[in-house]
Scaffold this motif. Structure first.
Motif, short mmCIF file in Angstrom:
data_model
loop_
_atom_site.label_atom_id
_atom_site.label_comp_id
_atom_site.label_asym_id
_atom_site.label_seq_id
_atom_site.Cartn_x
_atom_site.Cartn_y
_atom_site.Cartn_z
N ALA A 129 -5.37 10.06 -32.40
CA ALA A 129 -6.99 11.18 -32.18
C ALA A 129 -7.35 11.65 -31.75
CB ALA A 129 -7.96 9.21 -32.73
N GLN A 130 -6.59 11.28 -30.41
CA GLN A 130 -6.65 12.70 -29.33
C GLN A 130 -5.84 13.82 -29.19
OE1 GLN A 130 -5.28 10.44 -26.03
NE2 GLN A 130 -7.34 11.03 -25.13
N LEU A 131 -4.86 13.62 -30.47
CA LEU A 131 -4.02 15.20 -30.38
C LEU A 131 -4.20 15.48 -31.75
CD1 LEU A 131 -0.78 15.87 -29.77
CD2 LEU A 131 -0.09 14.27 -31.65
N GLU A 132 -5.05 14.75 -32.97
CA GLU A 132 -5.88 15.61 -33.81
C GLU A 132 -6.54 16.42 -33.01
OE1 GLU A 132 -7.04 14.43 -38.15
OE2 GLU A 132 -6.93 13.21 -37.24
N GLU A 133 -7.88 15.66 -32.40
CA GLU A 133 -9.02 17.19 -31.86
C GLU A 133 -8.22 17.94 -31.26
OE1 GLU A 133 -12.98 15.75 -29.41
OE2 GLU A 133 -11.01 13.60 -29.40
N LEU A 134 -7.31 17.66 -30.57
CA LEU A 134 -6.83 18.92 -29.77
C LEU A 134 -6.45 19.83 -30.03
CD1 LEU A 134 -6.38 18.88 -26.68
CD2 LEU A 134 -3.95 18.73 -26.91
N SER A 135 -5.67 19.52 -31.17
CA SER A 135 -4.86 19.87 -31.84
C SER A 135 -5.56 21.26 -32.69
CB SER A 135 -3.57 19.85 -32.56
OG SER A 135 -4.42 18.85 -33.78
N LYS A 136 -6.82 21.13 -33.17
CA LYS A 136 -8.18 21.81 -33.62
C LYS A 136 -8.46 22.98 -33.02
CE LYS A 136 -8.55 18.24 -37.40
NZ LYS A 136 -9.37 17.44 -38.06
N ASP A 137 -8.02 22.62 -31.71
CA ASP A 137 -8.81 23.64 -31.29
C ASP A 137 -8.27 24.20 -29.58
OD1 ASP A 137 -12.17 23.66 -29.86
OD2 ASP A 137 -11.63 22.95 -27.79
N ILE A 138 -6.93 23.80 -29.73
CA ILE A 138 -6.22 25.32 -29.15
C ILE A 138 -6.37 26.61 -29.78
CG2 ILE A 138 -4.32 25.30 -28.22
CD1 ILE A 138 -6.26 23.14 -26.62
N ASP A 139 -6.79 27.27 -29.00
CA ASP A 139 -6.40 28.59 -29.30
C ASP A 139 -5.28 29.67 -28.62
OD1 ASP A 139 -8.81 29.52 -30.99
OD2 ASP A 139 -10.22 28.91 -29.42
N VAL A 140 -5.02 28.85 -27.33
CA VAL A 140 -3.69 29.44 -26.60
C VAL A 140 -3.65 28.09 -26.03
CG1 VAL A 140 -3.45 31.08 -24.34
CG2 VAL A 140 -5.17 30.97 -26.05
N ILE A 141 -1.81 28.36 -25.34
CA ILE A 141 -1.54 27.43 -24.85
C ILE A 141 -0.64 28.12 -23.41
CG2 ILE A 141 0.75 25.44 -24.22
CD1 ILE A 141 -0.19 25.06 -27.02
N VAL A 142 -0.88 27.21 -22.23
CA VAL A 142 -0.26 27.95 -20.72
C VAL A 142 0.91 26.95 -20.41
CG1 VAL A 142 0.14 29.31 -18.83
CG2 VAL A 142 -2.13 29.62 -20.71
N ASN A 143 2.24 26.68 -20.62
CA ASN A 143 2.86 26.08 -20.01
C ASN A 143 3.92 26.24 -19.34
OD1 ASN A 143 4.62 23.76 -20.65
ND2 ASN A 143 6.38 25.01 -21.20
N GLY A 144 2.74 25.78 -17.88
CA GLY A 144 3.72 25.83 -16.20
C GLY A 144 3.92 24.73 -16.51
N ALA A 145 4.14 23.68 -16.08
CA ALA A 145 4.47 22.37 -15.84
C ALA A 145 6.13 22.50 -15.65
CB ALA A 145 3.97 21.11 -16.65
N ALA A 146 6.54 22.08 -15.23
CA ALA A 146 7.65 22.06 -14.00
C ALA A 146 8.22 21.21 -12.92
CB ALA A 146 8.61 23.36 -14.12
N THR A 147 9.45 20.80 -12.81
CA THR A 147 10.41 20.60 -11.33
C THR A 147 11.33 22.02 -11.45
OG1 THR A 147 11.43 19.04 -10.22
CG2 THR A 147 12.13 18.92 -12.29
N THR A 148 10.86 22.24 -9.62
CA THR A 148 12.02 23.85 -9.04
C THR A 148 13.13 23.32 -8.06
OG1 THR A 148 9.87 24.49 -8.36
CG2 THR A 148 10.32 25.21 -10.07
N ASN A 149 12.64 22.37 -8.37
CA ASN A 149 13.61 21.72 -7.53
C ASN A 149 14.74 21.74 -7.14
OD1 ASN A 149 14.67 20.58 -4.80
ND2 ASN A 149 14.23 18.46 -5.42
N PHE A 150 16.01 22.77 -6.29
CA PHE A 150 17.12 22.84 -6.68
C PHE A 150 18.19 21.92 -6.81
CE2 PHE A 150 16.30 27.03 -5.83
CZ PHE A 150 17.07 28.09 -7.02
N PHE A 151 17.71 20.39 -6.28
CA PHE A 151 18.54 19.39 -6.17
C PHE A 151 17.59 18.51 -6.70
CE2 PHE A 151 18.91 22.63 -2.08
CZ PHE A 151 20.57 22.74 -2.84
N GLU A 152 17.11 18.71 -8.00
CA GLU A 152 16.34 17.63 -8.37
C GLU A 152 17.54 16.50 -8.70
OE1 GLU A 152 13.88 15.27 -8.89
OE2 GLU A 152 13.14 16.78 -9.36
N ARG A 153 17.07 15.24 -9.35
CA ARG A 153 17.56 14.12 -10.54
C ARG A 153 18.57 15.55 -11.97
NH1 ARG A 153 17.49 8.54 -9.23
NH2 ARG A 153 17.91 8.39 -11.68
#
Length: 248
Positions: free
Chosen positions: A108-132
């Motif tokens: 339900a959340q996914l359907e409602e969200l997908s219908k409303d989104i105009d722009v996606i900014v993907n900025g999530a990450a791990t930038t640790n050089f020594f990450e698992r």
């Protein structure tokens, strides 16, 4: 004059738009949220994907890690007593994580969200050089895959922005011009990264650790060493150098 016209065009573009932002609690993420709200108060909605155990915790993270930061003092002064109402109207917390398919949202959340989104900014990450390696792979590779899969479900989507870092330069030095990388192309000739093969490698390594009854400390050490090894053997094309930015 051209710069001013370009800036006005960008500001105008965000009017009435609904924007999904990942990595909003990171250093650059909160700057983006503040900037949009300050220069374009007529943005329709900012959906912020937040990792948290529950909805209340997600709201608390937004309040303490984003809205409560010093950078928002200009907006607070501008809106005065109406600041909280403004934020409530414009920001919508989404309890989820890019490491999961559909971000862990229900249908339900996914359907409602997908219908409303105009722009996606993907900025999530791990930038640790020594990450698992397993953690880096989940966030920096599978996370991007899940964002792209969601984008394909958004009928109104006008833009998907994936934020890059210097990590994408691999072993190159000096000034690195920005240019498109074609499907299957790598930064270093003779190297290749197959996502499915890397995923199998991660799973097999985890099974071996479990079978040998390794301690948590040994598991972390093994996964970090695997990440460094895969970075060296694939010419810097591993999740450690994935085109990502902004802390999670």
């Amino acid at each position: 004059m051209i710069g001013e016209m370009d800036a006005d065009s960008v500001v105008g573009y965000f009017r009435g738009k609904s924007i999904l932002i990942t990595g909003s609690t990171g250093f650059l993420g909160k700057v983006l949220v503040e900037k949009i709200l300050r220069v374009q108060p007529d943005v329709k909605k900012l959906y912020l994907l937040i990792r948290a155990p529950d909805a209340e915790s997600a709201k608390l993270r937004i309040q303490t890690e984003i809205i409560g930061r010093e950078i928002f003092h200009v907006l607070k002064e501008k809106h005065g007593v109406q600041f909280n109402n403004f934020i409530e109207e414009k920001i919508c917390p989404l309890l989820g994580d890019i490491i999961y398919e559909n971000f862990g949202l229900d249908n339900a959340q996914l359907e409602e969200l997908s219908k409303d989104i105009d722009v996606i900014v993907n900025g999530a990450a791990t930038t640790n050089f020594f990450e698992r390696y397993d953690v880096a792979f989940d966030v920096n590779v599978l996370g991007v895959k899940h964002v792209c899969a969601f984008a394909a479900k958004c009928p109104k989507l006008k833009m998907l922005l994936h934020v890059s870092t210097a990590y994408v330069a691999g072993e190159q030095e000096g000034i690195i011009p920005e240019k498109p990388i074609l499907m299957g192309e790598t930064l270093k000739v003779g190297t290749h990264l197959d996502i499915e093969s890397e995923l199998i490698l991660v799973k097999e390594t985890m099974r071996e650790l479990k079978a040998s009854c390794s301690t948590e400390k040994d598991g972390r050490k093994t996964m970090k060493e695997l990440g460094l090894k895969r970075h060296d053997t694939s010419g810097g094309q591993t999740p450690m150098s994935s085109p990502r930015q902004w802390g999670r």
